[in-house]
Design a protein around this motif. Structure first.
Motif, PDB file in Angstrom:
ATOM      1  N   ASP A   1       0.840  -0.822   0.044  1.00  0.00           N
ATOM      2  CA  ASP A   1      -0.226   0.493  -0.278  1.00  0.00           C
ATOM      3  C   ASP A   1       0.963   1.118   0.342  1.00  0.00           C
ATOM      4  OD1 ASP A   1      -2.734  -1.560   0.271  1.00  0.00           O
ATOM      5  OD2 ASP A   1      -2.655  -1.382   2.130  1.00  0.00           O
ATOM      6  N   LYS A   2       2.076   0.908   0.326  1.00  0.00           N
ATOM      7  CA  LYS A   2       3.202   2.009   1.077  1.00  0.00           C
ATOM      8  C   LYS A   2       3.180   2.534  -0.612  1.00  0.00           C
ATOM      9  CE  LYS A   2       4.108   2.905   5.422  1.00  0.00           C
ATOM     10  NZ  LYS A   2       4.824   3.113   7.258  1.00  0.00           N
ATOM     11  N   VAL A   3       3.381   1.435  -1.366  1.00  0.00           N
ATOM     12  CA  VAL A   3       4.115   1.573  -2.471  1.00  0.00           C
ATOM     13  C   VAL A   3       3.578   2.229  -3.378  1.00  0.00           C
ATOM     14  CG1 VAL A   3       6.022   0.270  -4.771  1.00  0.00           C
ATOM     15  CG2 VAL A   3       6.019  -0.668  -2.312  1.00  0.00           C
ATOM     16  N   ARG A   4       2.081   2.016  -4.051  1.00  0.00           N
ATOM     17  CA  ARG A   4       1.281   2.644  -4.434  1.00  0.00           C
ATOM     18  C   ARG A   4       1.011   3.935  -4.090  1.00  0.00           C
ATOM     19  NH1 ARG A   4      -2.064  -2.049  -2.505  1.00  0.00           N
ATOM     20  NH2 ARG A   4      -1.959  -3.566  -4.306  1.00  0.00           N
ATOM     21  N   GLU A   5       1.237   4.040  -2.569  1.00  0.00           N
ATOM     22  CA  GLU A   5       1.028   5.946  -2.481  1.00  0.00           C
ATOM     23  C   GLU A   5       2.233   6.256  -3.016  1.00  0.00           C
ATOM     24  OE1 GLU A   5       1.437   8.429   1.977  1.00  0.00           O
ATOM     25  OE2 GLU A   5       0.843   6.025   1.795  1.00  0.00           O
ATOM     26  N   PHE A   6       3.144   5.941  -3.203  1.00  0.00           N
ATOM     27  CA  PHE A   6       4.123   6.070  -3.815  1.00  0.00           C
ATOM     28  C   PHE A   6       4.580   6.920  -5.386  1.00  0.00           C
ATOM     29  CE2 PHE A   6       7.976   5.683  -6.061  1.00  0.00           C
ATOM     30  CZ  PHE A   6       8.998   7.093  -6.160  1.00  0.00           C
ATOM     31  N   ASP A   7       4.062   5.895  -5.923  1.00  0.00           N
ATOM     32  CA  ASP A   7       3.150   5.545  -7.321  1.00  0.00           C
ATOM     33  C   ASP A   7       2.502   6.665  -7.805  1.00  0.00           C
ATOM     34  OD1 ASP A   7       5.357   3.575  -8.149  1.00  0.00           O
ATOM     35  OD2 ASP A   7       3.968   1.986  -8.074  1.00  0.00           O
ATOM     36  N   LEU A   8       1.579   6.590  -6.846  1.00  0.00           N
ATOM     37  CA  LEU A   8      -0.083   7.814  -7.283  1.00  0.00           C
ATOM     38  C   LEU A   8       0.698   9.505  -6.598  1.00  0.00           C
ATOM     39  CD1 LEU A   8      -3.007   6.270  -6.069  1.00  0.00           C
ATOM     40  CD2 LEU A   8      -2.504   6.153  -8.453  1.00  0.00           C
ATOM     41  N   LYS A   9       1.397   9.323  -6.266  1.00  0.00           N
ATOM     42  CA  LYS A   9       2.011  10.386  -6.187  1.00  0.00           C
ATOM     43  C   LYS A   9       3.116  10.850  -6.929  1.00  0.00           C
ATOM     44  CE  LYS A   9       4.600  13.548  -1.859  1.00  0.00           C
ATOM     45  NZ  LYS A   9       4.755  13.474  -1.167  1.00  0.00           N
ATOM     46  N   TYR A  10       3.673  10.410  -7.043  1.00  0.00           N
ATOM     47  CA  TYR A  10       5.519  10.651  -8.206  1.00  0.00           C
ATOM     48  C   TYR A  10       4.798  10.184  -9.771  1.00  0.00           C
ATOM     49  CZ  TYR A  10       9.888  11.321 -10.043  1.00  0.00           C
ATOM     50  OH  TYR A  10      11.142  11.299 -10.575  1.00  0.00           O
ATOM     51  N   TRP A  11       4.050   9.670  -9.792  1.00  0.00           N
ATOM     52  CA  TRP A  11       4.172   8.971 -11.120  1.00  0.00           C
ATOM     53  C   TRP A  11       2.418   9.658 -11.698  1.00  0.00           C
ATOM     54  CZ3 TRP A  11       8.728   7.684 -13.264  1.00  0.00           C
ATOM     55  CH2 TRP A  11       9.559   6.377 -13.091  1.00  0.00           C
ATOM     56  N   GLY A  12       2.253   9.216 -10.629  1.00  0.00           N
ATOM     57  CA  GLY A  12       0.373   9.413 -11.592  1.00  0.00           C
ATOM     58  C   GLY A  12      -0.560   8.471 -11.866  1.00  0.00           C
ATOM     59  N   PHE A  13      -0.385   7.592 -11.280  1.00  0.00           N
ATOM     60  CA  PHE A  13      -1.033   6.208 -11.311  1.00  0.00           C
ATOM     61  C   PHE A  13      -0.165   5.602 -11.070  1.00  0.00           C
ATOM     62  CE2 PHE A  13       2.650   5.998 -14.614  1.00  0.00           C
ATOM     63  CZ  PHE A  13       2.865   4.613 -14.653  1.00  0.00           C
ATOM     64  N   ASP A  14      -1.408   3.695 -10.866  1.00  0.00           N
ATOM     65  CA  ASP A  14      -0.462   2.451 -10.281  1.00  0.00           C
ATOM     66  C   ASP A  14      -0.713   1.834 -10.911  1.00  0.00           C
ATOM     67  OD1 ASP A  14       0.558   0.654  -8.210  1.00  0.00           O
ATOM     68  OD2 ASP A  14      -2.203   0.545  -7.564  1.00  0.00           O
ATOM     69  N   ASP A  15       0.231   0.532 -11.790  1.00  0.00           N
ATOM     70  CA  ASP A  15      -0.072  -0.326 -12.605  1.00  0.00           C
ATOM     71  C   ASP A  15       0.588  -1.436 -12.256  1.00  0.00           C
ATOM     72  OD1 ASP A  15       2.278   0.521 -13.404  1.00  0.00           O
ATOM     73  OD2 ASP A  15       2.164   0.618 -15.967  1.00  0.00           O
ATOM     74  N   ARG A  16       1.113  -1.735 -10.333  1.00  0.00           N
ATOM     75  CA  ARG A  16       2.165  -2.423 -10.401  1.00  0.00           C
ATOM     76  C   ARG A  16       0.574  -3.887 -10.006  1.00  0.00           C
ATOM     77  NH1 ARG A  16       6.743  -1.473  -8.435  1.00  0.00           N
ATOM     78  NH2 ARG A  16       7.720   0.711  -8.240  1.00  0.00           N
ATOM     79  N   ASN A  17       1.874  -5.278 -10.290  1.00  0.00           N
ATOM     80  CA  ASN A  17       1.379  -6.538 -10.342  1.00  0.00           C
ATOM     81  C   ASN A  17       2.003  -7.313  -8.677  1.00  0.00           C
ATOM     82  OD1 ASN A  17       0.644  -9.101 -10.764  1.00  0.00           O
ATOM     83  ND2 ASN A  17       1.650  -9.263 -11.984  1.00  0.00           N
ATOM     84  N   PHE A  18       1.757  -6.531  -7.915  1.00  0.00           N
ATOM     85  CA  PHE A  18       1.797  -7.524  -6.350  1.00  0.00           C
ATOM     86  C   PHE A  18       1.937  -8.910  -6.407  1.00  0.00           C
ATOM     87  CE2 PHE A  18       1.552  -2.543  -5.354  1.00  0.00           C
ATOM     88  CZ  PHE A  18       2.890  -2.287  -5.291  1.00  0.00           C
ATOM     89  N   ASP A  19       2.455  -9.341  -5.575  1.00  0.00           N
ATOM     90  CA  ASP A  19       2.961 -10.973  -4.842  1.00  0.00           C
ATOM     91  C   ASP A  19       4.141 -10.858  -3.558  1.00  0.00           C
ATOM     92  OD1 ASP A  19       2.356 -12.866  -4.527  1.00  0.00           O
ATOM     93  OD2 ASP A  19       2.557 -13.422  -6.746  1.00  0.00           O
ATOM     94  N   ASP A  20       3.218 -12.051  -3.001  1.00  0.00           N
ATOM     95  CA  ASP A  20       3.985 -11.617  -1.623  1.00  0.00           C
ATOM     96  C   ASP A  20       5.705 -11.671  -1.681  1.00  0.00           C
ATOM     97  OD1 ASP A  20       5.255 -12.973   0.647  1.00  0.00           O
ATOM     98  OD2 ASP A  20       3.861 -14.350   0.307  1.00  0.00           O
ATOM     99  N   PRO A  21       5.943 -10.914  -1.030  1.00  0.00           N
ATOM    100  CA  PRO A  21       7.538 -11.095  -0.924  1.00  0.00           C
ATOM    101  C   PRO A  21       8.578 -12.165  -1.140  1.00  0.00           C
ATOM    102  CG  PRO A  21       6.838  -9.125   0.923  1.00  0.00           C
ATOM    103  CD  PRO A  21       5.764  -9.866   0.147  1.00  0.00           C
ATOM    104  N   TRP A  22       8.134 -12.553   0.049  1.00  0.00           N
ATOM    105  CA  TRP A  22       8.490 -13.548   0.330  1.00  0.00           C
ATOM    106  C   TRP A  22       8.995 -15.017  -0.764  1.00  0.00           C
ATOM    107  CZ3 TRP A  22      11.153 -13.703   4.770  1.00  0.00           C
ATOM    108  CH2 TRP A  22      10.995 -12.671   5.710  1.00  0.00           C
ATOM    109  N   LYS A  23       7.766 -14.537  -2.090  1.00  0.00           N
ATOM    110  CA  LYS A  23       8.347 -15.576  -3.258  1.00  0.00           C
ATOM    111  C   LYS A  23       9.298 -15.189  -3.359  1.00  0.00           C
ATOM    112  CE  LYS A  23       3.786 -16.973  -4.555  1.00  0.00           C
ATOM    113  NZ  LYS A  23       1.923 -16.129  -5.129  1.00  0.00           N
ATOM    114  N   MET A  24      10.537 -14.321  -3.330  1.00  0.00           N
ATOM    115  CA  MET A  24      11.634 -14.527  -3.833  1.00  0.00           C
ATOM    116  C   MET A  24      12.707 -15.395  -3.534  1.00  0.00           C
ATOM    117  SD  MET A  24      12.130 -10.017  -4.276  1.00  0.00           S
ATOM    118  CE  MET A  24      11.774  -9.504  -2.207  1.00  0.00           C
ATOM    119  N   LEU A  25      11.998 -15.761  -1.843  1.00  0.00           N
ATOM    120  CA  LEU A  25      13.364 -16.991  -1.637  1.00  0.00           C
ATOM    121  C   LEU A  25      12.841 -17.786  -1.400  1.00  0.00           C
ATOM    122  CD1 LEU A  25      13.677 -15.238   1.873  1.00  0.00           C
ATOM    123  CD2 LEU A  25      15.667 -15.495   0.222  1.00  0.00           C
TER     124      LEU A  25
END
Length: 268
Positions: free
Chosen positions: A123-147
């Protein structure tokens, strides 16, 4: 690999150096200068904190068409033909500790891999994107999947404050936490890597002497690169630390700073 004889190497940071965040395009004169560099026999390298092959960056990569790409602050270095010169995968135990730390601190950190965003605190990443880029089109998934999936994590993006970034760096001295020029996020990667190290590796591969190495940059993750090459060129819009590290300060990105410096040094 067939080796071409180059007259030197010129490395370019992307954001606020080639890619203007006021116009959301590469400065046209910079592209003209890069084409002239190639015709004059210079190896052109992109040296960025970005993964230049993700969806947000590939159009820039295609437009510049460099001979070599130094991705993610030197943690991945590859030639135009796909030969890997450096491949620095983050230590999984270190990544696990970073994820635990940022979850406990409620801070967003993660990586975009094959156009999937694995982040704590999305949610904080979305907030950043909307504030800086003006849109949010990320495809989020569980960060622990990186491991759990054994994904190739080379660098992380951090979207917290400078204060909390300092806490992250203090907790993990084996990491670099380098904030972007507009202080809206940071690159996080293992301290042994840098754009400077990537340039040295490329120069070694192609037999380019140090006195024929040039680099353009504007931000904190450019400091080592600007001070390590023979001629480090800071943009007029660079942060003060980058200007101090550089040998020459050109005009800003909106006033053809790249092209003017290439002319000044007789490279085009």
């Amino acid at each position: 690999m067939e080796k071409k004889n180059y007259n030197g190497i010129v490395a370019f940071d992307v954001d606020h150096t080639l890619y203007d965040h006021d116009t959301w395009e590469i400065t046209p004169s910079a592209l003209t200068g890069i084409e002239k560099l190639k015709k004059n026999g210079y190896l052109v390298a992109i040296a960025s904190g970005r993964d230049m092959k993700n969806a947000y960056s590939v159009k820039i990569l295609d437009a510049v068409d460099p001979d070599v790409v130094i991705h993610m602050n030197g943690t991945l270095v590859e030639t135009q033909k796909g030969e890997i010169l450096v491949d620095g995968i983050m230590n999984p135990a270190l990544l696990e500790r970073v994820l635990h730390f940022c979850e406990a601190q409620n801070e967003p950190v993660g990586s975009r891999i094959e156009d999937v965003d694995y982040f704590t605190c999305p949610d904080k990443v979305r907030e950043f994107d909307l504030k800086y880029w003006g849109f949010d089109d990320r495809n989020f998934d569980d960060p622990w999947k990186m491991l759990s999936m054994g994904l190739p994590v080379r660098s992380l993006a951090y979207f917290g404050s400078r204060e909390h970034g300092a806490e992250l760096m203090e907790a993990f001295p084996e990491l670099k936490v380098l904030f972007f020029s507009r202080e809206v996020g940071a690159d996080v990667f293992e301290a042994e890597y840098s754009k400077a190290m990537g340039i040295r590796r490329v120069a070694e591969q192609y037999g380019i002497p140090h006195e024929k190495t040039y680099a353009f940059g504007d931000s904190l993750n450019d400091l080592e690169m600007l001070s390590d090459v023979q001629v480090g060129i800071a943009m007029g819009n660079a942060v003060p630390e980058a200007k101090e590290a550089a040998d020459y300060i050109t005009d800003d990105i909106g006033h053809d700073g790249v092209y003017k410096a290439l002319e000044h040094f007789g490279l085009i």
